[in-house]
Design an enzyme around this catalytic site. Structure first.
Site: not given
Length: 418
Positions: A296, A294
């Site tokens: 960010f 992921t």
């Protein structure tokens, strides 16, 4: 030559009667209302300056002082009883109602101003979720010594930075399996925060349940929608053909199971969430793809100064009003200058979602109006990036730089055994 001076009585009378009206008003006030509490007579005439006797002149002078003082006190008492006392204002303050000195606020000193925090230390970083969330881990990776502040919504994390409650916000924007998190792209456009960095965090999902619970007892699995999608195949292989329910975040799912003592429900969350909420790990690493990462971004109130001494990335958003052919011209502005695009994302324009090709109020030739988000590998300190955006601006009706920030160059490798 003998000097002749006015009598003391004449001097006091001249201060009250013979002088200019403004001076008389200053002593007795408008309508001869007293402004002073005590009248001190500090004038002492020299006996040599008076033609008359010293005793009689001094007596007249002291008598005049006493009469004047008694009149001042009596007039003030009458005014206070009538309730119509007039207080002269000095710089906006009433002279008889001044704030005591000890109650005044103390002026700020240099010691009252906290210095700007060093990179990664003493920073307050807002994230969406509860302790144990992947966003909290991303905040710790970006700023190892920070104070992580949990927020129940992404919108709250934005507002925490805007209201100076937090110094930074950590926001997930895309996942290697689930794709872009569109809600957060909309929030980036709605708010005026700036991207100041990025973090790529490997996601390692675990199946968590209360101690003593076996997989055969489960009737439900709860987690964030992205986490459920990322573990769909593995859950089927484990024989968990049970109900899947979506919640706001992964760690929140673990907290919900523990707080409500749900022995028929499991949560998909991190191993740290299991430690925090006293859950056992029924299955470890249940994501369908080991390369689950992921991305960010870190947000701040002010942008950072772009540099050229290390790899930088720049994020922009733009809209156009001249048809789909403009997108090709925009992309050509980057390709001509050998600038690599790492991401392009389109979102329907909220204010104008539908475009009529024939510019009529009715018709069938319609298409969506889009906002485009682009990430490219270049710093805004580079001339080629500046020239590219100058050319892009010629073809767009709206252009905004979301941030120019260092790229995350942390090496990554899949877990062993996968």
């Amino acid at each position: 030559m003998q000097s002749i001076s006015p009598s003391p009585s004449k001097t006091l009378k001249s201060l009250i009667s013979d002088h200019k009206p403004q001076i008389r008003q200053k002593i007795l006030g408008p309508n001869h209302t007293a402004r002073i509490r005590v009248v001190q007579c500090i004038y002492r005439p020299d006996s040599a300056n008076f033609s008359g006797g010293v005793g009689s002149n001094r007596h007249d002078w002291q008598s005049s002082c006493a009469i004047l003082a008694s009149k001042v006190v009596s007039q003030q008492q009458e005014t206070e009883k009538s309730g119509n006392s007039e207080i002269t204002a000095v710089n906006g303050h009433k002279t008889l109602d001044l704030v005591p000195i000890e109650n005044l606020p103390k002026p700020l000193t240099i010691m009252d101003l906290s210095p700007a925090p060093m990179h990664g230390s003493q920073l307050r970083v807002a994230y969406q979720g509860v302790p144990g969330a992947y966003s909290e881990a991303a905040a710790g990776k970006a700023y190892p010594k920070c104070e992580a502040i949990p927020c129940d919504q992404f919108e709250v994390a934005f507002q925490a930075v805007e209201l100076w409650i937090a110094d930074r916000a950590v926001l997930p924007v895309e996942n290697s399996l689930g794709g872009s998190i569109h809600r957060n792209y909309d929030l980036l456009l709605r708010h005026r925060l700036h991207i100041v960095g990025e973090v790529q965090l490997p996601v390692h999902h675990c199946l968590l349940a209360l101690p003593g619970v076996r997989k055969e007892y489960l009737n439900r699995v709860i987690s964030h929608p992205q986490a459920l999608a990322q573990c769909e195949l593995t859950l089927t292989k484990l024989g968990l053909n049970v109900c899947r329910e979506a919640v706001d975040d992964t760690a929140g799912a673990a907290e919900f199971v523990a707080a409500n003592n749900l022995r028929d429900t499991a949560a998909i969350a991190s191993a740290r969430a299991a430690d925090l909420y006293g859950l056992q790990i029924l299955a470890d690493g249940i994501q369908d793809d080991s390369g689950n990462v992921t991305r960010f971004v870190m947000l701040a109130r002010e942008p950072i100064i772009p540099r050229t001494d290390r790899p930088f990335k720049t994020s922009i958003v733009f809209a156009h009003d001249k048809g789909t052919s403009v997108l090709f011209k925009v992309l050509s502005a980057f390709a001509f200058r050998n600038i690599s695009l790492t991401k392009i994302e389109s979102r329907p324009h909220r204010n104008r979602p539908i475009r009529l090709v024939d510019d009529a109020n009715v018709g069938t030739a319609k298409h969506f109006e889009y906002m485009f988000y682009i990430d490219f590998e270049a710093s805004m300190a580079e001339v080629r990036a500046q020239n590219a955006l100058a050319e892009v601006q010629e073809f767009t009706s709206f252009l905004r730089v979301l941030g120019s920030y260092p790229m995350d160059m942390t090496p990554w490798s899949p877990p062993r055994g996968d």
